[in-house]
Design a protein around this motif. Sequence first.
Motif, short mmCIF file in Angstrom:
data_model
loop_
_atom_site.label_atom_id
_atom_site.label_comp_id
_atom_site.label_asym_id
_atom_site.label_seq_id
_atom_site.Cartn_x
_atom_site.Cartn_y
_atom_site.Cartn_z
N LYS A 40 -7.80 -14.86 -10.09
CA LYS A 40 -7.94 -14.85 -8.23
C LYS A 40 -8.87 -14.24 -7.90
O LYS A 40 -10.12 -13.74 -7.68
CB LYS A 40 -6.41 -13.78 -8.10
N GLN A 41 -9.16 -15.10 -6.19
CA GLN A 41 -10.27 -14.35 -5.49
C GLN A 41 -9.71 -13.72 -4.48
O GLN A 41 -8.99 -14.33 -3.27
CB GLN A 41 -10.99 -15.59 -4.74
N ILE A 42 -10.33 -12.80 -3.57
CA ILE A 42 -9.87 -12.45 -2.84
C ILE A 42 -10.87 -11.34 -1.60
O ILE A 42 -11.70 -11.76 -2.01
CB ILE A 42 -8.99 -10.75 -3.21
N LEU A 43 -10.83 -12.53 -0.98
CA LEU A 43 -12.16 -12.45 0.45
C LEU A 43 -11.27 -11.52 1.08
O LEU A 43 -10.83 -11.84 1.99
CB LEU A 43 -11.84 -13.86 1.42
N ILE A 44 -12.14 -10.46 0.97
CA ILE A 44 -12.19 -9.67 2.00
C ILE A 44 -12.55 -9.35 3.75
O ILE A 44 -12.59 -10.84 3.56
CB ILE A 44 -12.32 -8.05 1.03
N ARG A 45 -12.74 -8.50 3.65
CA ARG A 45 -13.40 -9.15 5.39
C ARG A 45 -14.66 -7.98 5.41
O ARG A 45 -15.23 -8.17 6.63
CB ARG A 45 -12.60 -8.44 6.22
N THR A 46 -15.06 -7.39 4.85
CA THR A 46 -16.48 -6.39 5.14
C THR A 46 -16.50 -5.55 3.39
O THR A 46 -15.92 -5.22 3.15
CB THR A 46 -16.30 -5.17 5.86
N MET A 454 -4.61 -7.90 3.59
CA MET A 454 -3.23 -7.53 3.30
C MET A 454 -2.33 -8.97 3.93
O MET A 454 -0.93 -8.94 2.80
CB MET A 454 -2.43 -6.62 4.10
N ARG A 455 -2.32 -9.06 4.82
CA ARG A 455 -1.59 -10.51 5.63
C ARG A 455 -1.53 -11.62 4.80
O ARG A 455 -1.04 -12.34 3.93
CB ARG A 455 -1.67 -9.80 6.83
N GLN A 456 -2.74 -11.56 4.19
CA GLN A 456 -3.30 -13.35 3.90
C GLN A 456 -2.84 -13.48 2.01
O GLN A 456 -2.59 -14.47 2.26
CB GLN A 456 -5.04 -13.71 3.79
N TYR A 457 -2.96 -11.89 1.87
CA TYR A 457 -2.01 -12.59 0.52
C TYR A 457 -1.32 -11.58 0.50
O TYR A 457 -0.49 -11.35 -0.74
CB TYR A 457 -3.71 -11.51 -0.72
N GLY A 458 -0.21 -11.32 1.09
CA GLY A 458 1.14 -10.49 0.86
C GLY A 458 1.15 -9.49 -0.29
O GLY A 458 2.12 -9.31 -0.38
N MET A 459 -0.06 -8.38 0.00
CA MET A 459 0.37 -7.52 -0.22
C MET A 459 1.59 -5.96 0.17
O MET A 459 1.16 -6.26 2.08
CB MET A 459 -1.47 -6.56 -0.47
N GLU A 529 7.58 -5.51 3.18
CA GLU A 529 6.83 -6.12 3.46
C GLU A 529 5.35 -5.59 4.69
O GLU A 529 5.74 -3.88 3.92
CB GLU A 529 7.05 -6.68 5.20
N CYS A 530 4.21 -5.60 4.44
CA CYS A 530 3.73 -4.29 4.74
C CYS A 530 3.84 -3.92 6.50
O CYS A 530 4.00 -4.75 7.39
CB CYS A 530 2.33 -5.40 5.01
N VAL A 531 3.35 -2.47 6.06
CA VAL A 531 3.92 -1.80 7.84
C VAL A 531 2.78 -0.69 8.42
O VAL A 531 2.41 -0.35 6.80
CB VAL A 531 5.24 -1.63 7.69
N LEU A 532 2.72 -1.01 9.84
CA LEU A 532 1.71 -0.05 9.60
C LEU A 532 2.39 1.05 11.30
O LEU A 532 3.27 0.91 11.79
CB LEU A 532 0.67 -0.67 11.30
N CYS A 533 2.21 2.60 10.38
CA CYS A 533 3.12 3.29 11.06
C CYS A 533 2.37 4.59 11.72
O CYS A 533 1.25 4.86 10.31
CB CYS A 533 3.63 4.10 9.71
N GLU A 534 2.08 4.42 13.18
CA GLU A 534 1.70 5.62 13.81
C GLU A 534 2.41 6.77 13.49
O GLU A 534 3.92 6.81 14.13
CB GLU A 534 1.40 5.05 15.16
N VAL A 535 1.61 7.87 13.20
CA VAL A 535 2.89 9.29 12.84
C VAL A 535 1.49 10.11 14.12
O VAL A 535 0.47 10.27 13.93
CB VAL A 535 3.09 9.80 11.49
#
Length: 544
Positions: A40-46, A454-459, A529-535
């Motif tokens: 598997k290849q994972i293309l990260i962003r940096t 995260m979204r591209q690979y469904g993590m 699913e991937c979720v962003l939580c602001e606390v």
Amino acid sequence: MIGAQAIVKCLQAENVEVVYGYSGVAIAPFYDALGETDIKQILIRTEQNAAHCASGYARISGKVGVCAVTSGPGATNLITGIATAYADSVPLVCITGQVNSELIGSDVFQEADITGAAESFVKYSYLIRDVNDIPRIFKEAFHIASTGRKGPVLIDIPIDIQQQAISKFSYPDKVNMRTYKPTVEGNAAQIKKVVKEVAKAKRPIICVGGGVHLSGAANEIRKFVKDNCIPVVSTMMGIGVMASEDPYYFGMVGNNGRPCANRALNESDLLLMVGARVADRAVNRPDLITENKVLIHIDVDPAEIGKNVGPTIPLVGDIKHVFKKINNFEDEADLIHERKEWIKTLNEYKKDMVEIRPDIDTDKYVDPMIFLHDLSKSLPEDAIYVADVGQNQIWSCRWHLVKEGRFLTSGGMGTMGYSIPAAFGAKYAAPGKKVVAVMGDGAFQMSMMELSTMRQYGMNVGIIVFNNGYLGMVREYQHYALNDRYNMVELHNTPKLDKIAEAYDMKYLRASSQAEATKLINDLMECDECVLCEVVVDPMDLAK
């Protein structure tokens, strides 16, 4: 077969299942060959985050993490991730593309001397000059990364070497390196000395570090502790060797540790430092820990023993091997009664030395202590918790309760922005487990581009951001050391996290009061699913 295909065959021979990276011309032949396989290849962003992803994967899977990037800025961007893994002894093989062999040293486009630049942060590095050396070098690299004190190995490969035909591919069955033979088995005579000293101790204590996780020795340590009735404290990297609420465990030591843990360490008559570096954050006065006690230091790296403090008994060896042998000895003295009294005393310290937190207006803000306690209680037994760096890290060390899962963080290097990519790698290694990444708003902005990955690979990772509009740990330093002269710590115009979540097509949860925090945790636990939580936390809150 060309060099690029040979590299891929080496990875297959090492049972590599995933490569994290960022492509570019100088590494394009390798990725072209990799695309023909099941790896598997994972293309990260940096690029930095490729190493953090590989690090999270390695720490959970127990395998060597692999990342691959292009030459020049791609390679130099990787250095922080390599250094982070080196500081925490995480096994990585890092592949970098390089310009054509005949152009090396002529400062051509996207050329960087990456083996020289990364020299301080790798166990070993290679610049491949002959395509026929590829099988031997990869065999050696995986061996070096995963044995002895584990760590990153760098392989720099010019693009022309990747494109050249290899005369014959034969992957070695074993390595033959005369100058690299790490000591795994502990010296038998030293082990007997350790057993004798432990048998005589009335107030022994064991301090476990990250080396226990890396050697897979947690079960051996737990058996030793319970068989011999010995209390345990940990360094930051040793969190999780014992469950947080285990009756034998008394917390993290050091500047940011628990007072009762530091007092226990100081009052012991025998201290076993196991897989720990005796570094400044864990022991700020190494000279004092040898007062009135026997110090036994057990580590696979002989260079760590005696570096900061001279032990009474040094013991070099892999911790799992060493404690398997120690556990086979019968205790020569019956001091269990004294040790039960010692543990009773430590429990009284734990009860009396409770840290007093400032009052938090929980109608306006979330109290991190209550939040993390409640989050811990809600997480599954085997959850993986990834803390970033800053106040969130100190809060996490103190109040996150590890059960049978793992606690990951950047310990030695203290790299902000670590948690999101490391959580990604951890989730890939253990897709069935709940993974949460906890960070401040500063660290989030250093790595939020990986939400796209995260979204591209469904993590499906829970991203929890403590938002206070500050670089909180530096502000806290300025509070104590610079009389509240705050400078370069205010994060103006922090992006609206609900908009960020919308931009990445993610679920978004927010809590700005304790009541909302309870609902947020419940919603997070039900989310698959991937979720962003602001606390939202008090900007003036302190970690200590």
